[in-house]
Design a protein around this motif. Structure first.
Motif, PDB file in Angstrom:
ATOM      1  N   UNK A 421       0.829  -1.213   0.000  1.00 38.81           N
ATOM      2  CA  UNK A 421       0.000   0.000   0.000  1.00 38.81           C
ATOM      3  C   UNK A 421       0.864   1.264   0.000  1.00 38.81           C
ATOM      4  N   UNK A 422       1.857   1.305   0.897  1.00 36.36           N
ATOM      5  CA  UNK A 422       2.666   2.521   1.052  1.00 36.36           C
ATOM      6  C   UNK A 422       3.444   2.843  -0.220  1.00 36.36           C
ATOM      7  N   UNK A 423       3.978   1.814  -0.883  1.00 40.70           N
ATOM      8  CA  UNK A 423       4.799   2.039  -2.077  1.00 40.70           C
ATOM      9  C   UNK A 423       3.988   1.927  -3.376  1.00 40.70           C
ATOM     10  N   UNK A 424       2.642   1.882  -3.219  1.00 37.07           N
ATOM     11  CA  UNK A 424       1.764   1.844  -4.401  1.00 37.07           C
ATOM     12  C   UNK A 424       2.029   0.633  -5.287  1.00 37.07           C
ATOM     13  N   UNK A 425       2.248  -0.513  -4.658  1.00 41.85           N
ATOM     14  CA  UNK A 425       2.537  -1.729  -5.421  1.00 41.85           C
ATOM     15  C   UNK A 425       1.537  -2.831  -5.068  1.00 41.85           C
ATOM     16  N   UNK A 426       0.267  -2.484  -5.074  1.00 41.95           N
ATOM     17  CA  UNK A 426      -0.761  -3.450  -4.675  1.00 41.95           C
ATOM     18  C   UNK A 426      -1.040  -4.492  -5.758  1.00 41.95           C
ATOM     19  N   UNK A 427      -0.688  -4.202  -6.987  1.00 45.04           N
ATOM     20  CA  UNK A 427      -1.003  -5.124  -8.084  1.00 45.04           C
ATOM     21  C   UNK A 427      -0.362  -6.486  -7.841  1.00 45.04           C
ATOM     22  N   UNK A 428      -1.186  -7.507  -7.897  1.00 43.94           N
ATOM     23  CA  UNK A 428      -0.707  -8.860  -7.666  1.00 43.94           C
ATOM     24  C   UNK A 428      -0.584  -9.232  -6.199  1.00 43.94           C
ATOM     25  N   UNK A 429      -0.812  -8.247  -5.299  1.00 49.67           N
ATOM     26  CA  UNK A 429      -0.729  -8.516  -3.863  1.00 49.67           C
ATOM     27  C   UNK A 429      -2.133  -8.545  -3.251  1.00 49.67           C
ATOM     28  N   UNK A 430      -2.923  -7.497  -3.538  1.00 48.25           N
ATOM     29  CA  UNK A 430      -4.290  -7.454  -3.018  1.00 48.25           C
ATOM     30  C   UNK A 430      -5.165  -6.603  -3.927  1.00 48.25           C
ATOM     31  N   UNK A 431      -6.484  -6.766  -3.754  1.00 52.11           N
ATOM     32  CA  UNK A 431      -7.460  -5.907  -4.445  1.00 52.11           C
ATOM     33  C   UNK A 431      -8.290  -5.206  -3.370  1.00 52.11           C
ATOM     34  N   UNK A 432      -8.983  -4.148  -3.770  1.00 52.77           N
ATOM     35  CA  UNK A 432      -9.814  -3.409  -2.796  1.00 52.77           C
ATOM     36  C   UNK A 432     -11.301  -3.575  -3.124  1.00 52.77           C
ATOM     37  N   UNK A 556      -9.182 -18.793   7.603  1.00 53.38           N
ATOM     38  CA  UNK A 556      -9.470 -17.678   6.695  1.00 53.38           C
ATOM     39  C   UNK A 556     -10.492 -16.668   7.154  1.00 53.38           C
ATOM     40  N   UNK A 557     -10.890 -16.705   8.447  1.00 51.58           N
ATOM     41  CA  UNK A 557     -11.885 -15.741   8.931  1.00 51.58           C
ATOM     42  C   UNK A 557     -11.175 -14.440   9.297  1.00 51.58           C
ATOM     43  N   UNK A 558     -10.812 -13.690   8.245  1.00 50.47           N
ATOM     44  CA  UNK A 558     -10.029 -12.474   8.424  1.00 50.47           C
ATOM     45  C   UNK A 558     -10.131 -11.612   7.165  1.00 50.47           C
ATOM     46  N   UNK A 559      -9.859 -10.323   7.327  1.00 50.60           N
ATOM     47  CA  UNK A 559      -9.800  -9.383   6.206  1.00 50.60           C
ATOM     48  C   UNK A 559      -9.014  -8.160   6.669  1.00 50.60           C
ATOM     49  N   UNK A 560      -8.928  -7.148   5.847  1.00 51.13           N
ATOM     50  CA  UNK A 560      -8.183  -5.944   6.257  1.00 51.13           C
ATOM     51  C   UNK A 560      -8.806  -4.697   5.653  1.00 51.13           C
ATOM     52  N   UNK A 561      -8.623  -3.585   6.358  1.00 53.71           N
ATOM     53  CA  UNK A 561      -9.091  -2.268   5.924  1.00 53.71           C
ATOM     54  C   UNK A 561      -7.868  -1.426   5.540  1.00 53.71           C
ATOM     55  N   UNK A 562      -7.932  -0.784   4.391  1.00 50.76           N
ATOM     56  CA  UNK A 562      -6.907   0.201   4.015  1.00 50.76           C
ATOM     57  C   UNK A 562      -7.482   1.577   4.313  1.00 50.76           C
ATOM     58  N   UNK A 563      -6.835   2.318   5.206  1.00 48.67           N
ATOM     59  CA  UNK A 563      -7.245   3.698   5.479  1.00 48.67           C
ATOM     60  C   UNK A 563      -6.214   4.608   4.823  1.00 48.67           C
ATOM     61  N   UNK A 564      -6.673   5.359   3.834  1.00 46.71           N
ATOM     62  CA  UNK A 564      -5.765   6.222   3.059  1.00 46.71           C
ATOM     63  C   UNK A 564      -5.332   7.442   3.862  1.00 46.71           C
ATOM     64  N   UNK A 565      -4.216   8.028   3.470  1.00 42.60           N
ATOM     65  CA  UNK A 565      -3.724   9.238   4.123  1.00 42.60           C
ATOM     66  C   UNK A 565      -4.736  10.375   4.003  1.00 42.60           C
TER      67      UNK A 565
END
Length: 583
Positions: A421-432, A556-565
């Motif tokens: 997320x920080x380095x703007x390299x989400x492609x291939x790592x995660x989707x939103x 697999x009972x998990x997820x994540x939130x991305x909170x932008x700057x």
């Protein structure tokens, strides 16, 4: 040229060194100065420990089990150097610490950091902002937190008092689980065969099983109290897979804090505490020394269809005798047992949790988001997934049990999400594109649908800075209804309401408590029911949310939130530290 110290200089040097040693010693004596930097060193090492007549080598911090107590004061900065001397990859999570703009120090493996590999080290660097109370730290990779855990005690700022009577003494009571077998082997075998992992052999209080287990009478936690004095028990549930009932025989407890937030005090005989939760209670000792010892007992609150460790751990509350009392009399004092509810008493659990209300005073206000920017409805529960081609699964049709949120079973990435997320390299790592609602509606707590196959992926929710979030979490009856303790990293949230059955979006919001709701970091989604929470997304970063039953997290009972700057300089995530571990 060799310099020679005069006696005066030598005494000054020794005095300085003694000051340094006191400063570095993690003890209550330290915590008299607000806003200081505290240094800890965690050496992750193997240690032989004997429990239940059997010695095994376990992963520890500094050879201690449970691990060392972290003591700090509101406003302090902590620098905790973790050095990995074991064969496993390791991370440490500081459970319940807000980590404002310091997500790199949060600790979940492959979410905010790559793990610390064998022979490597990492300094967790964070400041405790606006928090005080009891929290805890634990490993956050695989099942290592079975033995890697310890309490965090955050004292109020200097000269600030508790909003309840000052206790005579404060005592951490940390509940855990003990396996005779190696826990990493247990979960690895379960994941390989698609079966349920073996249950624990005992529960522990401060690492000790107590007299209800074979040959464990000497391995019993004992709390000695003085008549008439008040004790603050800092309860922590560090167990891997079990919610617990806790009771002290013939004593009433007063709940004063939950998840490091003061609550309106209420009296109770029995505390319900899920893995990931902390609860502070006051215990007032009887005015005169009784001719009895009292069991401090904990046993599971279990609602699911699976087998569980149906045993009881016992500590002993003893009253200090006068010097004239003979020790021989002490041997014959009876131990009074503590009666606990039935293991599946969900009615008691619901009533207990509904009693927890924030103080909501001028000094300790409640800042519930009144307007809602984004609403989410998450189903949480079990399902199935196909086994991979190189697996030999036990179940027919090559399937295995799995768990998910909104039908998505989370796939752990190979790169830390926060770095991507920080380095703007989400492609291939995660989707939103994590779903806002379940993919299809059904009677969530009734007859399950015919297709119980889950989807899988590394899907996240993206939030703008300062978004007010409302989230309803609904248990499902797929493979059996079950209580799920959900933990949100990076935030406290407000528990607005909970209920049994299916959430009704037309009727149930009228029940929402916006005046003095409990403020928590971990909440039990009731078995066959729902819970509604709100939080303000004011902490930039990537924040994990998962079931704190470790078997469900593994499934697999998990997820994540991305909170932008945000736009302001203090609304942005700090850059990663130079020693951030690499994958």
């Amino acid at each position: 040229m060799v310099s020679v110290l005069t006696s005066s200089a030598l005494s000054k040097a020794l005095f300085f060194l003694s000051l340094c040693s006191v400063w570095l010693l993690p003890d209550l004596a330290l915590a008299k100065h607000a806003g200081i930097t505290r240094h800890y060193k965690f050496n992750i090492k193997m240690q032989n420990v004997t429990r239940l007549c059997q010695t095994k080598s376990i992963v520890t911090v500094n050879g201690q089990f449970p691990g060392p107590r972290i003591i700090a004061r509101a406003g302090d900065r902590l620098l905790i150097k973790v050095v990995n001397h074991v064969q496993y990859n390791v991370t440490i999570h500081w459970h319940g610490i807000r980590q404002l703009r310091s997500g790199w120090a949060d600790g979940p493996a492959y979410v905010t950091q790559c793990p610390i590999q064998t022979g490597q080290s990492y300094v967790y660097n964070f400041t405790i902002t606006g928090q005080r109370g009891t929290l805890f730290w634990h490993a956050h990779i695989s099942w290592l937190r079975a033995t890697l855990y310890g309490p965090i005690v955050i004292l109020p700022k200097r000269h600030a008092s508790y909003p309840f009577p000052q206790p005579f003494k404060e005592v951490p009571i940390v509940f855990g689980e003990w396996w005779k077998a190696d826990t990493e082997t247990i979960i690895n075998q379960a994941m390989a065969t698609g079966g349920a992992p073996n249950i624990s052999d005992a529960f522990t209080i401060n690492g000790l099983p107590g007299p209800s287990y074979n040959c464990s009478a000497k391995e019993t936690f004992k709390l000695k109290v003085k008549p008439g004095k008040t004790y603050l028990l800092r309860l922590v549930n560090a167990a891997l897979n079990d919610e617990l009932f806790f009771r002290v025989a013939n004593h009433t407890l007063t709940v004063v804090e939950a998840d490091a937030v003061y609550v309106k005090p209420f009296k109770t005989d029995i505390v319900v505490i899920t893995p990931g939760q902390t609860t502070n209670v006051l215990l007032k000792a009887k005015s005169k020394t009784p001719n009895a010892k009292f069991a401090m007992s904990a046993r599971p609150y279990a609602t699911g269809p699976a087998t569980f460790d149906n045993t009881t751990t016992i500590g002993i509350l003893e009253y200090k005798k006068s010097a004239s009392a003979s020790s021989s009399n002490n041997m014959n004092i009876p131990l009074l047992k503590a009666k606990l509810p039935q293991f599946n008493d969900s009615t008691y659990a619901m009533k207990f949790n509904q009693k927890i209300r924030s103080l909501a005073t001028r000094k300790f206000p409640v800042k519930v988001p009144k307007k809602v920017d984004r609403r989410f409805f998450f189903t949480v529960g079990l399902g199935i997934l196909p086994c991979s081609k190189n697996q030999t699964c036990q179940a027919p049709n090559n399937i295995r049990p799995a768990a998910g949120i909104n039908n998505v079973s989370f796939v752990q990435p190979n790169t830390a999400l926060l770095q991507a997320h920080f380095f703007n390299r989400s492609k291939g790592v995660y989707t939103t594109n994590f779903p806002t609602n379940p993919p299809f509606k059904f009677n969530y707590t009734g007859t399950p649908p015919k297709n119980i196959m889950l989807d899988s992926g590394t899907k996240l929710v993206s939030l703008n800075y300062n978004t007010n979030v409302e989230l309803v979490m609904q248990d499902t009856s797929i493979l059996g209804a079950e209580s799920h303790p959900l933990h949100l990293h990076g935030f406290n949230f407000f528990v607005l309401a909970q209920g049994i059955g299916n959430f009704d979006p037309k009727k149930d919001p009228a029940k929402f408590n916006l005046i003095d709701p409990a403020e928590r970091n971990t909440v039990g989604v009731p078995s066959g029911g729902w819970v509604a929470i709100r939080f303000l997304a004011d902490n930039p970063g990537v924040w994990f949310m998962h079931c704190h039953l470790e078997v469900h997290t593994s499934w697999g009972l998990k997820m994540a939130w991305v909170v932008n700057d945000g736009k302001g300089p203090k609304q942005k995530l700090m850059p990663p530290p130079a020693d951030l571990p690499k994958c």
